[in-house]
Scaffold this motif. Structure first.
Motif, mmCIF file in Angstrom:
data_model
loop_
_atom_site.group_PDB
_atom_site.id
_atom_site.type_symbol
_atom_site.label_atom_id
_atom_site.label_comp_id
_atom_site.label_asym_id
_atom_site.label_seq_id
_atom_site.Cartn_x
_atom_site.Cartn_y
_atom_site.Cartn_z
ATOM 1 N N CYS A 41 0.847 -1.193 0.000
ATOM 2 C CA CYS A 41 0.000 0.000 0.000
ATOM 3 C C CYS A 41 0.881 1.243 0.000
ATOM 4 C CB CYS A 41 -0.907 -0.020 1.229
ATOM 5 S SG CYS A 41 -1.839 1.495 1.512
ATOM 6 N N GLU A 42 0.607 2.167 -0.907
ATOM 7 C CA GLU A 42 1.429 3.379 -0.998
ATOM 8 C C GLU A 42 1.186 4.311 0.175
ATOM 9 O OE1 GLU A 42 0.630 5.176 -4.739
ATOM 10 O OE2 GLU A 42 1.500 3.539 -5.925
ATOM 11 N N SER A 43 -0.027 4.303 0.695
ATOM 12 C CA SER A 43 -0.376 5.234 1.767
ATOM 13 C C SER A 43 0.408 4.956 3.050
ATOM 14 C CB SER A 43 -1.873 5.161 2.048
ATOM 15 O OG SER A 43 -2.227 6.000 3.131
ATOM 16 N N CYS A 44 0.505 3.677 3.425
ATOM 17 C CA CYS A 44 1.195 3.315 4.679
ATOM 18 C C CYS A 44 2.520 2.610 4.427
ATOM 19 C CB CYS A 44 0.301 2.441 5.542
ATOM 20 S SG CYS A 44 -0.056 0.820 4.811
ATOM 21 N N GLU A 45 2.913 2.502 3.151
ATOM 22 C CA GLU A 45 4.173 1.856 2.762
ATOM 23 C C GLU A 45 4.230 0.394 3.221
ATOM 24 O OE1 GLU A 45 7.094 4.454 4.436
ATOM 25 O OE2 GLU A 45 7.027 5.828 2.723
ATOM 26 N N GLY A 46 3.067 -0.251 3.227
ATOM 27 C CA GLY A 46 3.017 -1.667 3.565
ATOM 28 C C GLY A 46 2.958 -1.980 5.044
ATOM 29 N N LYS A 47 2.980 -0.967 5.879
ATOM 30 C CA LYS A 47 2.964 -1.218 7.332
ATOM 31 C C LYS A 47 1.571 -1.619 7.815
ATOM 32 C CE LYS A 47 4.665 2.774 8.650
ATOM 33 N NZ LYS A 47 5.006 3.479 7.393
ATOM 34 N N GLY A 48 0.543 -1.129 7.172
ATOM 35 C CA GLY A 48 -0.820 -1.445 7.579
ATOM 36 C C GLY A 48 -1.402 -0.479 8.586
ATOM 37 N N PHE A 49 -0.639 0.535 8.948
ATOM 38 C CA PHE A 49 -1.129 1.484 9.946
ATOM 39 C C PHE A 49 -0.476 2.850 9.763
ATOM 40 C CE2 PHE A 49 2.566 -0.627 11.781
ATOM 41 C CZ PHE A 49 3.340 0.438 12.225
ATOM 42 N N HIS A 50 -1.115 3.831 10.378
ATOM 43 C CA HIS A 50 -0.547 5.176 10.506
ATOM 44 C C HIS A 50 -0.393 5.452 11.997
ATOM 45 C CE1 HIS A 50 -0.992 6.099 6.254
ATOM 46 N NE2 HIS A 50 -2.225 5.605 6.309
ATOM 47 N N VAL A 51 0.435 6.400 12.320
ATOM 48 C CA VAL A 51 0.683 6.750 13.719
ATOM 49 C C VAL A 51 0.017 8.081 14.036
ATOM 50 C CG1 VAL A 51 2.445 7.302 15.444
ATOM 51 C CG2 VAL A 51 2.856 5.470 13.794
ATOM 52 N N LYS A 52 -0.746 8.088 15.126
ATOM 53 C CA LYS A 52 -1.400 9.311 15.584
ATOM 54 C C LYS A 52 -0.898 9.680 16.984
ATOM 55 C CE LYS A 52 -5.756 9.022 13.016
ATOM 56 N NZ LYS A 52 -7.244 9.028 13.137
ATOM 57 N N GLU A 53 -1.097 10.933 17.332
ATOM 58 C CA GLU A 53 -0.706 11.426 18.657
ATOM 59 C C GLU A 53 -1.943 11.552 19.543
ATOM 60 O OE1 GLU A 53 1.338 15.084 18.046
ATOM 61 O OE2 GLU A 53 3.185 14.128 17.313
ATOM 62 N N ASP A 54 -1.733 11.368 20.829
ATOM 63 C CA ASP A 54 -2.835 11.491 21.783
ATOM 64 C C ASP A 54 -2.260 11.897 23.140
ATOM 65 O OD1 ASP A 54 -5.345 11.473 22.832
ATOM 66 O OD2 ASP A 54 -5.769 9.362 22.431
ATOM 67 N N THR A 55 -3.116 12.326 24.014
ATOM 68 C CA THR A 55 -2.719 12.693 25.376
ATOM 69 C C THR A 55 -3.660 12.015 26.361
ATOM 70 O OG1 THR A 55 -1.862 14.850 24.682
ATOM 71 C CG2 THR A 55 -2.383 14.582 27.010
ATOM 72 N N VAL A 56 -3.082 11.395 27.370
ATOM 73 C CA VAL A 56 -3.892 10.752 28.401
ATOM 74 C C VAL A 56 -3.489 11.323 29.756
ATOM 75 C CG1 VAL A 56 -2.262 8.817 28.526
ATOM 76 C CG2 VAL A 56 -4.546 8.553 29.474
ATOM 77 N N ILE A 57 -4.465 11.648 30.568
ATOM 78 C CA ILE A 57 -4.221 12.145 31.931
ATOM 79 C C ILE A 57 -4.578 11.031 32.898
ATOM 80 C CG2 ILE A 57 -4.819 13.864 33.664
ATOM 81 C CD1 ILE A 57 -5.510 15.783 31.377
ATOM 82 N N ILE A 58 -3.617 10.616 33.710
ATOM 83 C CA ILE A 58 -3.852 9.519 34.647
ATOM 84 C C ILE A 58 -3.663 10.014 36.080
ATOM 85 C CG2 ILE A 58 -3.094 7.778 32.997
ATOM 86 C CD1 ILE A 58 -0.499 7.559 34.684
ATOM 87 N N THR A 59 -4.328 9.347 36.982
ATOM 88 C CA THR A 59 -4.138 9.597 38.413
ATOM 89 C C THR A 59 -3.278 8.471 38.973
ATOM 90 O OG1 THR A 59 -6.267 10.710 38.628
ATOM 91 C CG2 THR A 59 -5.267 9.866 40.640
ATOM 92 N N VAL A 60 -2.090 8.816 39.415
ATOM 93 C CA VAL A 60 -1.172 7.833 39.991
ATOM 94 C C VAL A 60 -1.519 7.687 41.470
ATOM 95 C CG1 VAL A 60 1.243 7.256 40.468
ATOM 96 C CG2 VAL A 60 0.642 8.479 38.361
ATOM 97 N N PRO A 61 -1.940 6.502 41.912
ATOM 98 C CA PRO A 61 -2.307 6.348 43.327
ATOM 99 C C PRO A 61 -1.086 6.399 44.236
ATOM 100 C CG PRO A 61 -2.397 4.233 42.192
ATOM 101 C CD PRO A 61 -2.126 5.263 41.141
ATOM 102 N N ALA A 62 -1.276 6.889 45.433
ATOM 103 C CA ALA A 62 -0.188 6.955 46.406
ATOM 104 C C ALA A 62 0.307 5.548 46.728
ATOM 105 C CB ALA A 62 -0.656 7.658 47.679
ATOM 106 N N GLY A 63 1.630 5.386 46.739
ATOM 107 C CA GLY A 63 2.218 4.109 47.144
ATOM 108 C C GLY A 63 2.673 3.231 46.005
ATOM 109 N N VAL A 64 2.520 3.679 44.744
ATOM 110 C CA VAL A 64 2.986 2.827 43.644
ATOM 111 C C VAL A 64 4.500 2.686 43.719
ATOM 112 C CG1 VAL A 64 1.068 3.441 42.129
ATOM 113 C CG2 VAL A 64 3.198 4.743 42.001
ATOM 114 N N ASP A 65 5.012 1.626 43.117
ATOM 115 C CA ASP A 65 6.447 1.364 43.140
ATOM 116 C C ASP A 65 6.879 0.896 41.759
ATOM 117 O OD1 ASP A 65 9.000 1.197 44.137
ATOM 118 O OD2 ASP A 65 8.539 -0.290 45.680
ATOM 119 N N SER A 66 8.158 0.812 41.548
ATOM 120 C CA SER A 66 8.682 0.336 40.269
ATOM 121 C C SER A 66 8.116 -1.046 39.963
ATOM 122 C CB SER A 66 10.212 0.280 40.310
ATOM 123 O OG SER A 66 10.764 1.569 40.376
#
Length: 374
Positions: free
Chosen positions: A200-225
């Motif tokens: 496909c010429e549009s996606c150069e055979g990858k099958g997808f396009h990349v879009k940008e987005d923003t997500v806002i999350i609430t990190v709970p107190a006490g999380v760890d690595s």
């Protein structure tokens, strides 16, 4: 918890109805599910016991036996090997409704055979020490994949795929090594059984396009690595416009002064030897401000003082761990003539006590001398 009464496990009365049992089970299963408590062995054990209790009490025959004879009455009733029994379908239906299709959660990705990527994906988010301890809100700029409309996510021009010639459309090839034969994923079509004749010429055979987005999350107190949070509906977008989930794994930076171990916090407290001898009270930093540390007279190097409830909140229960202050005894590196004279006077004032090595090692000296006599 394994020795608790099953009614106590589910936190219901002995007269609880089937609806009450199911409601209690849903709540506890959600709380202790391994996907929500990665690496927490205690939660995993509680999850198993909650399931065991529900299997018994939701089955009329088993419940009757249990009410009359306790756990002993269930021997031979399918309760020795974990999950099983006539009500297992009920358990599975419940988990499907709670966790979106099975026990696996992340990793059991919803993937169309013609789609070239998974809907769910994972990113790592670095947190400052205090952000993990106290919780915070984070705005994450991220990118996700969306199926190419021109090729319907296939990567092929006009979505035209042809049977893979290398594997004959099987998606795998048979390999022979000596007398043994085994199957291997086709390296040409990567197990799809179909290949792209013209990209496909549009996606150069990858099958997808990349879009940008923003997500806002609430990190709970006490999380760890290593802890992980799911942002539902922020994953990749599939051919049917369905979006998967974004999984955020936390990586917490170390602090210059505080060292974390689970919900416990350690801090090293430098103490000058005179403070130790006199048993002073000193102020030390804590996560919430300051604490008074009353030193015992003669506090030793590496000695620890424990402050319950001054550590990090458990991300599941909210219960706080301990703050552990470990003494680092500081001795003077050099002394003036005046200080030396004062120290000598101080030592003399203790008499025999100031030379503990003498009596303790006299026997050793005598023994060594005896080795060389004669």
């Amino acid at each position: 918890m394994t020795e608790l009464d099953y009614y106590e496990v589910l936190e219901v009365s002995k007269s609880a109805s089937g609806t009450e049992l199911k409601k209690a089970y849903r709540k506890l299963a959600m709380q202790y599910h391994p996907d929500r408590n990665p690496g927490d062995e205690e939660a995993e054990e509680k999850f198993k016991v909650v399931n065991e209790a529900y299997q018994v009490l939701s089955d009329e025959e088993k419940r009757s036996l249990y009410d009359r004879y306790g756990k002993a009455g269930l021997e031979g009733q399918g309760m020795r090997g974990g999950f099983g029994g006539s009500n297992m379908d009920d358990v599975m239906d419940m988990f499907n409704s709670m966790f979106g299709g099975g026990f696996g959660g992340f990793g059991q990705t919803r993937k169309d055979p013609k789609q070239k990527y998974a809907l769910d994906f994972e990113i790592e988010l670095k947190l400052e020490f205090h952000e993990a301890v106290f919780g915070c809100k984070k705005e994450i700029d991220m990118t996700y994949k969306t199926a190419c409309e021109d090729c319907d996510g296939t990567g092929a021009k006009d979505a035209k795929l042809e049977t893979c010639e290398y594997c004959g459309g099987q998606g795998q090839i048979l390999m022979r090594q000596g007398p043994m034969q085994f199957a291997q994923t086709c390296p040409k079509c990567h197990g799809q059984g179909q290949s792209i004749k013209e990209a496909c010429e549009s996606c150069e055979g990858k099958g997808f396009h990349v879009k940008e987005d923003t997500v806002i999350i609430t990190v709970p107190a006490g999380v760890d690595s290593g802890h992980r949070l799911r942002a539902q509906g922020y994953g990749n977008e599939g051919r049917n416009d369905q979006r998967g989930d974004l999984y955020i794994t936390f990586a917490v930076k170390e602090d210059e002064h505080f060292v974390r171990n689970g919900t416990d916090i350690y801090i090293e407290v430098p103490v000058f030897f005179t403070q130790s001898l006199l048993g002073e009270t000193i102020s030390i930093p804590s996560l919430d401000g300051e604490l008074d540390l009353k030193l015992k007279k003669g506090t030793a190097d590496k000695e620890q003082y424990v402050f319950p409830g001054e550590g990090v909140a458990d991300v599941h229960s909210g219960r706080k761990g301990r703050l552990i202050a470990q003494v680092q005894l500081i001795l003077p590196k050099k002394t003036t003539d005046e200080q030396k004279e004062l120290l000598e006077k101080l030592q003399e004032s203790y008499g025999v006590e100031s030379r503990p090595h003498k009596n303790a090692l006299d026997a050793a000296f005598d023994r060594v001398k005896s080795w060389f006599k004669g």
